[in-house]
Design an enzyme around this catalytic site. Structure first.
Site, PDB file in Angstrom:
ATOM      1  CG  ASP A 146      25.579 -90.072  -3.997  1.00  0.00           C
ATOM      2  OD1 ASP A 146      24.470 -89.609  -4.330  1.00  0.00           O
ATOM      3  OD2 ASP A 146      26.656 -89.509  -4.268  1.00  0.00           O
ATOM      4  CD  GLU A 206      24.589 -84.234  -6.143  1.00  0.00           C
ATOM      5  OE1 GLU A 206      24.526 -83.058  -6.522  1.00  0.00           O
ATOM      6  OE2 GLU A 206      25.066 -84.552  -5.033  1.00  0.00           O
TER       7      GLU A 206
HETATM    8  N1  LIG Z   1      22.831 -81.084  -2.618  1.00  0.00           N
HETATM    9  C1  LIG Z   1      23.560 -80.865  -3.792  1.00  0.00           C
HETATM   10  C2  LIG Z   1      25.037 -81.000  -3.554  1.00  0.00           C
HETATM   11  O1  LIG Z   1      25.462 -81.101  -2.416  1.00  0.00           O
HETATM   12  N2  LIG Z   1      25.805 -81.028  -4.621  1.00  0.00           N
HETATM   13  C3  LIG Z   1      27.228 -81.146  -4.574  1.00  0.00           C
HETATM   14  C4  LIG Z   1      27.625 -81.608  -5.933  1.00  0.00           C
HETATM   15  C5  LIG Z   1      29.085 -81.772  -6.123  1.00  0.00           C
HETATM   16  C6  LIG Z   1      29.835 -81.061  -6.967  1.00  0.00           C
HETATM   17  N3  LIG Z   1      31.077 -81.588  -6.884  1.00  0.00           N
HETATM   18  C7  LIG Z   1      31.036 -82.535  -5.988  1.00  0.00           C
HETATM   19  N4  LIG Z   1      29.808 -82.687  -5.560  1.00  0.00           N
HETATM   20  C8  LIG Z   1      27.862 -79.805  -4.236  1.00  0.00           C
HETATM   21  O2  LIG Z   1      28.953 -79.843  -3.644  1.00  0.00           O
HETATM   22  O3  LIG Z   1      27.303 -78.753  -4.547  1.00  0.00           O
HETATM   23 ZN    ZN Z   2      22.423 -83.324  -2.654  1.00  0.00          ZN
HETATM   24 ZN    ZN Z   3      25.443 -82.874  -1.344  1.00  0.00          ZN
END
Ligand SMILES: NCC(=O)N[C@@H](Cc1c[nH]cn1)C(=O)O
Ligand code: ZN
Ligand code: ZN
Length: 482
Positions: A102, A168
């Site tokens: 995603d 994710e």
């Molecule tokens: N590449 C990892 C990433 O971008 N993770 C997101 C995960 C997240 C946490 N809350 C919403 N999305 C990040 O923002 O760190």
């Molecule tokens: Zn990521």
């Molecule tokens: Zn991300």
């Protein structure tokens, strides 16, 4: 260098164009997990990924994860899991890799120079497109490693277990329970010897790194409502209490301009800095110019590298993300919004327990809202939460990855922590009981989550070599317990 690696590297170079085409096809699917109306595209992306791996001969499954909590009419996108080779070779080590298919939202109107869902490669080899670096490029890296081994006629060095998710960027909804269940004896991920995740970035643009820590993320909303519908500010301004006015004051009480969190009690939850930890920062290859390059400005909070790295890795931060329901278009609409929802998140670090952070947030927001003596109604909610993670980089999994970096890039990697969050990292560590390594492909200027996200062609192609070399070295590393 082992002859197998030499011919693997050459094959990756020979296949560079088809690998870029594969990334182009992936970027073209707008798999935005945060937008309900894009859910079909997220599922389409997962099934495309499965189809690609099916045709490479991997044994793949699309596992349903049920309804989305709080939005029961929506199905969560499937976890795409599989193994390569399709039949386990008992003589080889088993490595579990994770990535996500995603992406964050993106539209041309946000300020992109090119269509976000059309891969555009410029004359410097910068490949622009949403998901190019986060995380479609790295996920496709694993597919390209498999294909390169097949085309080069090289024996695949490990049993590869794969877990690719489609939520994710929305807090990995539904995945924790699935991972925990599939790590139980006899289940899909049970025999993993170590894990590897490629979903973060180098600190700069030149030096590769291996990452052993992540911040957690508690994401909140504050909803304030009052009038029954949006109002004309000429007719009702000065006669009605305005939700937006309350919200701005509550949100303004959370953090100051230098990033200091103003919620009482938060700072006290943070583990103190030890002398040993303090000494680690000065040897990291990072400069203030690296920061300014990736910021695109000189608006950093701290004047020096150590404080900047600590501000990113080992202290919490609070960011205000936006206000749903507020007027945000160009022009000068004279509206009083009836209901507004502010969004903010706190990046958490050792030893902050997510539930303790919640209690402090709720009581602070309640207290500030009450002090406004407003007749409006306020609700503060946690949207999702993922805990911080710090592991030992003195493990054979990291040793193998360091050898792979030296083989591909000709330098020793820095050992870094990361300011972002990958909530399932800790879940994989706890459920498998094995070491987890973060092995990034992209660089600090990739602009993940931002406009003009890109992955450099060099990082993609050398990154494929890196992932493949890691599998070769991890296969050879003597199994120790540390
Ligand atoms: N590449 C990892 C990433 O971008 N993770 C997101 C995960 C997240 C946490 N809350 C919403 N999305 C990040 O923002 O760190
Ligand atoms: Zn990521
Ligand atoms: Zn991300």
């Amino acid at each position: 260098m082992a002859p197998d690696l030499k011919s693997f590297y050459k094959t990756v170079d020979d296949l560079a164009e088809p690998f870029i085409e594969r990334l182009r096809d992936a970027v073209a699917i707008p798999s935005i997990s945060a937008e309900d109306e894009r859910r079909a595209d997220v599922v389409r992306m997962g099934m495309w990924l499965k189809g690609q791996l099916d045709s490479l001969g991997a044994a793949m499954e699309a596992r349903p994860l049920g309804a989305q909590p709080g939005k029961e009419h929506l199905h969560l996108p499937p976890a795409i899991i599989g193994r390569y080779p399709a039949k386990k070779d008992e003589s080889k080590r088993t490595i579990l890799v994770y990535g996500h298919y995603d992406v964050q939202p993106a539209s041309l109107s946000d300020g992109w120079k090119t269509e976000p869902f059309k891969l555009s490669v410029d004359d410097k080899g910068r490949m622009y497109g949403r998901g190019s670096t986060d995380d479609k490029g790295p996920v496709l890296g694993w597919l390209n490693v498999i294909e390169s081994h097949q085309k080069a006629g090289i024996d695949f060095p490990v049993n590869l277990l794969m877990c690719f998710e489609g939520m994710e960027e929305y807090g990995s909804e539904g995945l924790d329970d699935f991972i925990i269940a599939e790590c139980k004896p006899g289940k899909f991920f049970a025999d993993a010897d170590a894990c590897c995740i490629s979903d973060n970035y180098w600190l700069g643009t030149e030096k590769p790194c291996l990452t052993y820590g992540l911040r957690g993320c508690n994401y909140y909303s504050i909803e304030i409502s009052g009038p029954g519908q949006d109002l004309h500010s000429g007719v009702f301004g000065g006669t009605a209490q305005e939700p937006m006015t309350d919200l701005v004051r509550v949100m303004g009480s959370l953090v100051d301009g230098d990033g200091n969190i103003l919620i009482p009690g938060i700072k006290e939850l943070v583990a103190p800095l030890t002398k040993e930890e303090q000494s680690l920062y000065k040897n990291i290859a990072f400069t203030m110019d690296n920061l300014y390059e990736s910021l695109g400005s000189k608006t950093g909070i701290f004047p020096d590298k150590e404080s900047t790295l600590m501000g990113r890795w080992r202290y919490p931060s609070l960011s205000l993300h936006g206000i749903e329901g507020a007027f945000s278009a160009p022009g000068a609409k004279t509206v009083i919004p009836a209901k507004v929802t502010g969004k903010f998140s706190i990046r958490t670090v050792p030893d902050m327990e997510p539930q303790e952070v919640d209690s402090l947030v709720y009581s602070h927001v309640d207290k500030v809202f009450k002090s406004l003596k407003s007749k409006n109604t306020m609700h503060c909610n946690l949207q999702h939460s993922g805990k911080w993670w710090v592991a030992s980089p003195k493990h054979w999994n990291f040793t193998a990855a360091a050898k792979a970096v030296e083989s591909v890039w000709g330098v020793q990697p820095d050992l870094t922590r990361e300011g972002g969050s990958i909530p399932v990292t800790l879940t994989f560590e706890q459920a498998t009981g094995k070491n987890v390594l973060l092995l990034p492909m992209g660089s600090s200027t990739d602009a993940a989550h931002s406009v003009n996200e890109k992955l450099d062609r060099k990082n993609y192609i050398e990154g494929i070599k890196l992932l493949g070399a890691y599998l070769h070295y991890v296969a050879e590393e003597p199994m120790k317990t540390s």
